[in-house]
Design an enzyme around this catalytic site. Sequence first.
Site, PDB file in Angstrom:
ATOM      1  N   ARG A 155      -0.169  -9.102  13.186  1.00  0.00           N
ATOM      2  CA  ARG A 155      -0.736  -8.092  12.282  1.00  0.00           C
ATOM      3  C   ARG A 155      -1.553  -8.750  11.169  1.00  0.00           C
ATOM      4  O   ARG A 155      -2.613  -8.260  10.782  1.00  0.00           O
ATOM      5  CB  ARG A 155       0.383  -7.236  11.680  1.00  0.00           C
ATOM      6  CG  ARG A 155       0.936  -6.242  12.690  1.00  0.00           C
ATOM      7  CD  ARG A 155       2.319  -5.773  12.318  1.00  0.00           C
ATOM      8  NE  ARG A 155       2.371  -5.024  11.087  1.00  0.00           N
ATOM      9  CZ  ARG A 155       3.485  -4.823  10.384  1.00  0.00           C
ATOM     10  NH1 ARG A 155       4.643  -5.334  10.810  1.00  0.00           N
ATOM     11  NH2 ARG A 155       3.463  -4.123   9.283  1.00  0.00           N
TER      12      ARG A 155
ATOM     13  N   ARG B 151      -9.451   0.695   8.507  1.00  0.00           N
ATOM     14  CA  ARG B 151      -9.046  -0.655   8.858  1.00  0.00           C
ATOM     15  C   ARG B 151     -10.111  -1.392   9.664  1.00  0.00           C
ATOM     16  O   ARG B 151      -9.903  -2.542  10.041  1.00  0.00           O
ATOM     17  CB  ARG B 151      -7.760  -0.599   9.683  1.00  0.00           C
ATOM     18  CG  ARG B 151      -6.484  -0.879   8.864  1.00  0.00           C
ATOM     19  CD  ARG B 151      -5.293  -0.728   9.806  1.00  0.00           C
ATOM     20  NE  ARG B 151      -4.110  -1.421   9.373  1.00  0.00           N
ATOM     21  CZ  ARG B 151      -3.102  -0.890   8.698  1.00  0.00           C
ATOM     22  NH1 ARG B 151      -3.170   0.349   8.290  1.00  0.00           N
ATOM     23  NH2 ARG B 151      -2.035  -1.607   8.409  1.00  0.00           N
TER      24      ARG B 151
ATOM     25  N   LYS C 214       0.829  -1.211   0.000  1.00  0.00           N
ATOM     26  CA  LYS C 214       0.000   0.000   0.000  1.00  0.00           C
ATOM     27  C   LYS C 214       0.866   1.265   0.000  1.00  0.00           C
ATOM     28  O   LYS C 214       0.656   2.157  -0.805  1.00  0.00           O
ATOM     29  CB  LYS C 214      -0.931   0.029   1.229  1.00  0.00           C
ATOM     30  CG  LYS C 214      -1.862  -1.170   1.321  1.00  0.00           C
ATOM     31  CD  LYS C 214      -2.806  -1.078   2.510  1.00  0.00           C
ATOM     32  CE  LYS C 214      -2.134  -1.166   3.864  1.00  0.00           C
ATOM     33  NZ  LYS C 214      -1.590  -2.488   4.210  1.00  0.00           N
TER      34      LYS C 214
ATOM     35  N   ARG D  18      11.935  -6.204   5.175  1.00  0.00           N
ATOM     36  CA  ARG D  18      11.983  -4.766   5.461  1.00  0.00           C
ATOM     37  C   ARG D  18      12.486  -4.533   6.889  1.00  0.00           C
ATOM     38  O   ARG D  18      13.219  -3.579   7.149  1.00  0.00           O
ATOM     39  CB  ARG D  18      10.598  -4.137   5.288  1.00  0.00           C
ATOM     40  CG  ARG D  18      10.597  -2.640   5.581  1.00  0.00           C
ATOM     41  CD  ARG D  18       9.321  -1.950   5.183  1.00  0.00           C
ATOM     42  NE  ARG D  18       8.184  -2.412   5.970  1.00  0.00           N
ATOM     43  CZ  ARG D  18       6.930  -2.024   5.756  1.00  0.00           C
ATOM     44  NH1 ARG D  18       6.661  -1.177   4.780  1.00  0.00           N
ATOM     45  NH2 ARG D  18       5.946  -2.475   6.508  1.00  0.00           N
TER      46      ARG D  18
HETATM   47  P1  B4P Z   1       4.506  -1.521   2.117  1.00  0.00           P
HETATM   48  O1  B4P Z   1       3.999  -0.933   0.865  1.00  0.00           O
HETATM   49  O2  B4P Z   1       5.339  -0.617   2.927  1.00  0.00           O
HETATM   50  O3  B4P Z   1       3.394  -2.124   3.057  1.00  0.00           O
HETATM   51  P2  B4P Z   1       2.051  -1.574   3.633  1.00  0.00           P
HETATM   52  O4  B4P Z   1       0.999  -2.405   2.982  1.00  0.00           O
HETATM   53  O5  B4P Z   1       1.938  -0.090   3.459  1.00  0.00           O
HETATM   54  O6  B4P Z   1       2.317  -1.885   5.192  1.00  0.00           O
HETATM   55  P3  B4P Z   1       1.676  -1.893   6.614  1.00  0.00           P
HETATM   56  O7  B4P Z   1       0.247  -2.361   6.554  1.00  0.00           O
HETATM   57  O8  B4P Z   1       2.627  -2.697   7.405  1.00  0.00           O
HETATM   58  O9  B4P Z   1       1.792  -0.482   7.234  1.00  0.00           O
HETATM   59  P4  B4P Z   1       0.961   0.623   7.955  1.00  0.00           P
HETATM   60  O10 B4P Z   1       1.949   1.673   8.055  1.00  0.00           O
HETATM   61  O11 B4P Z   1      -0.309   0.932   7.224  1.00  0.00           O
HETATM   62  O12 B4P Z   1       5.322  -2.813   1.718  1.00  0.00           O
HETATM   63  C1  B4P Z   1       5.941  -3.684   2.637  1.00  0.00           C
HETATM   64  C2  B4P Z   1       7.276  -4.188   2.104  1.00  0.00           C
HETATM   65  O13 B4P Z   1       7.095  -4.924   0.916  1.00  0.00           O
HETATM   66  C3  B4P Z   1       8.259  -3.080   1.759  1.00  0.00           C
HETATM   67  O14 B4P Z   1       9.533  -3.430   2.220  1.00  0.00           O
HETATM   68  C4  B4P Z   1       8.236  -3.014   0.245  1.00  0.00           C
HETATM   69  O15 B4P Z   1       9.465  -2.596  -0.299  1.00  0.00           O
HETATM   70  C5  B4P Z   1       7.947  -4.442  -0.132  1.00  0.00           C
HETATM   71  N1  B4P Z   1       7.201  -4.552  -1.377  1.00  0.00           N
HETATM   72  C6  B4P Z   1       6.204  -3.715  -1.788  1.00  0.00           C
HETATM   73  N2  B4P Z   1       5.744  -4.119  -3.005  1.00  0.00           N
HETATM   74  C7  B4P Z   1       6.471  -5.240  -3.343  1.00  0.00           C
HETATM   75  C8  B4P Z   1       6.467  -6.124  -4.488  1.00  0.00           C
HETATM   76  N3  B4P Z   1       5.636  -5.936  -5.510  1.00  0.00           N
HETATM   77  N4  B4P Z   1       7.313  -7.161  -4.480  1.00  0.00           N
HETATM   78  C9  B4P Z   1       8.164  -7.367  -3.445  1.00  0.00           C
HETATM   79  N5  B4P Z   1       8.234  -6.558  -2.351  1.00  0.00           N
HETATM   80  C10 B4P Z   1       7.394  -5.503  -2.312  1.00  0.00           C
HETATM   81  O16 B4P Z   1       0.522   0.069   9.413  1.00  0.00           O
HETATM   82  C11 B4P Z   1       1.403  -0.118  10.486  1.00  0.00           C
HETATM   83  C12 B4P Z   1       0.645  -0.215  11.822  1.00  0.00           C
HETATM   84  O17 B4P Z   1       0.038   1.067  12.146  1.00  0.00           O
HETATM   85  C13 B4P Z   1      -0.531  -1.191  11.920  1.00  0.00           C
HETATM   86  O18 B4P Z   1      -0.104  -2.512  12.225  1.00  0.00           O
HETATM   87  C14 B4P Z   1      -1.370  -0.564  13.079  1.00  0.00           C
HETATM   88  O19 B4P Z   1      -0.838  -0.882  14.334  1.00  0.00           O
HETATM   89  C15 B4P Z   1      -1.196   0.927  12.857  1.00  0.00           C
HETATM   90  N6  B4P Z   1      -2.284   1.504  12.045  1.00  0.00           N
HETATM   91  C16 B4P Z   1      -2.129   2.069  10.801  1.00  0.00           C
HETATM   92  N7  B4P Z   1      -3.315   2.486  10.326  1.00  0.00           N
HETATM   93  C17 B4P Z   1      -4.258   2.190  11.264  1.00  0.00           C
HETATM   94  C18 B4P Z   1      -5.671   2.345  11.326  1.00  0.00           C
HETATM   95  N8  B4P Z   1      -6.367   2.891  10.324  1.00  0.00           N
HETATM   96  N9  B4P Z   1      -6.323   1.931  12.447  1.00  0.00           N
HETATM   97  C19 B4P Z   1      -5.662   1.390  13.475  1.00  0.00           C
HETATM   98  N10 B4P Z   1      -4.304   1.196  13.478  1.00  0.00           N
HETATM   99  C20 B4P Z   1      -3.596   1.578  12.373  1.00  0.00           C
END
Ligand code: B4P
Length: 192
Positions: A146, A89, A14, A128
Site C-alpha cells: 500500500r 488517489r 486521514k 491497528r
Molecule cells: P487512519 O486515520 O485510519 O488512516 P488513513 O490514512 O485513513 O488510512 P488508509 O489510507 O489505510 O485507509 P483507506 O480506508 O483510505 O490512521 C491509521 C492508524 O493510525 C489508526 O490506527 C490511527 O488510530 C492511528 N493514528 C492516526 N493518527 C495518529 C497519530 N497522530 N499518532 C499515532 N497514531 C495515529 O484505504 C484503504 C484501501 O481502500 C486502500 O488501500 C485501497 O485499496 C482502497 N481505496 C480507498 N480509496 C480508494 C480510491 N480512491 N481509489 C482506489 N482504491 C481506494
Amino acid sequence: MLNIVLFGPPGAGKGTQSTRLVERYKLVHLSTGDIFRANIKGGTELGVLAKSYMDQGQLVPDEVTIRMLESEASKTPDAPGYIFDGFPRTPAQAEALDRYLNGKETGITMMLALEVEEEELRKRLLLRGKDSGRADDQDPAVVQKRIDVYRNETEPVRDYYMAQNKYTGIDGIGSIDEIFDRLCAAIDGYKA
Ligand code: B4P
C-alpha cells in the site's frame, strides 16, 4: 462551499482527522475506504470486487471508484461542503472530481496533505491491524504494498493540486490533537 481533499499515505491519519474536521466545520465526510468497507460488510457485488483489490494492497479500479464516489456525493445535494478522505488517489480520479464539482458550479478549495514518514506509517497500520480486524493492516507485505502504491500511483495527485495552488502540507507527526490544530489553522487561515 468548503471542499477539502484530505490527502496522505496509508495510515497518515486521514480517517482519524476527518471525523473531527466534519464535526468542527459541519462538512459531509466522503471516505472511499469506508464506503468500500461498508460494501464488503454488506456482501454487495461492489464489496466483493473491492475486497479482491484491497486485500492485495492495490487500488480499486478508477472507473468503479469514481462512479461510486459520484453516486455517494449525489445523495447530499445540499451539503455545505465535503471532506474527501482517501479520494482522489490517482490523477484520473482528481480530474473526474474536478469535472463533477464543476458541473455543480463548485470546486476543490484546498488539499491538506498529511506528511508522515514510512517507518511511522508501518508502525501505525500494523498496530491497528492487531485489534481492528482489517485484513489490509495485518500483513506486513500488504502494508508495504500500500505504501509503494501510494508512492507510485497516488503521489502524483499532489502535483495536480500544487499546479492549481491548492496544496498545503501538514506535519502529520505528533498527537492527534496537535495535528487537528494544525489542520484547523490551515483552514481558518484560508477562510480569514
Ligand atoms: P487512519 O486515520 O485510519 O488512516 P488513513 O490514512 O485513513 O488510512 P488508509 O489510507 O489505510 O485507509 P483507506 O480506508 O483510505 O490512521 C491509521 C492508524 O493510525 C489508526 O490506527 C490511527 O488510530 C492511528 N493514528 C492516526 N493518527 C495518529 C497519530 N497522530 N499518532 C499515532 N497514531 C495515529 O484505504 C484503504 C484501501 O481502500 C486502500 O488501500 C485501497 O485499496 C482502497 N481505496 C480507498 N480509496 C480508494 C480510491 N480512491 N481509489 C482506489 N482504491 C481506494
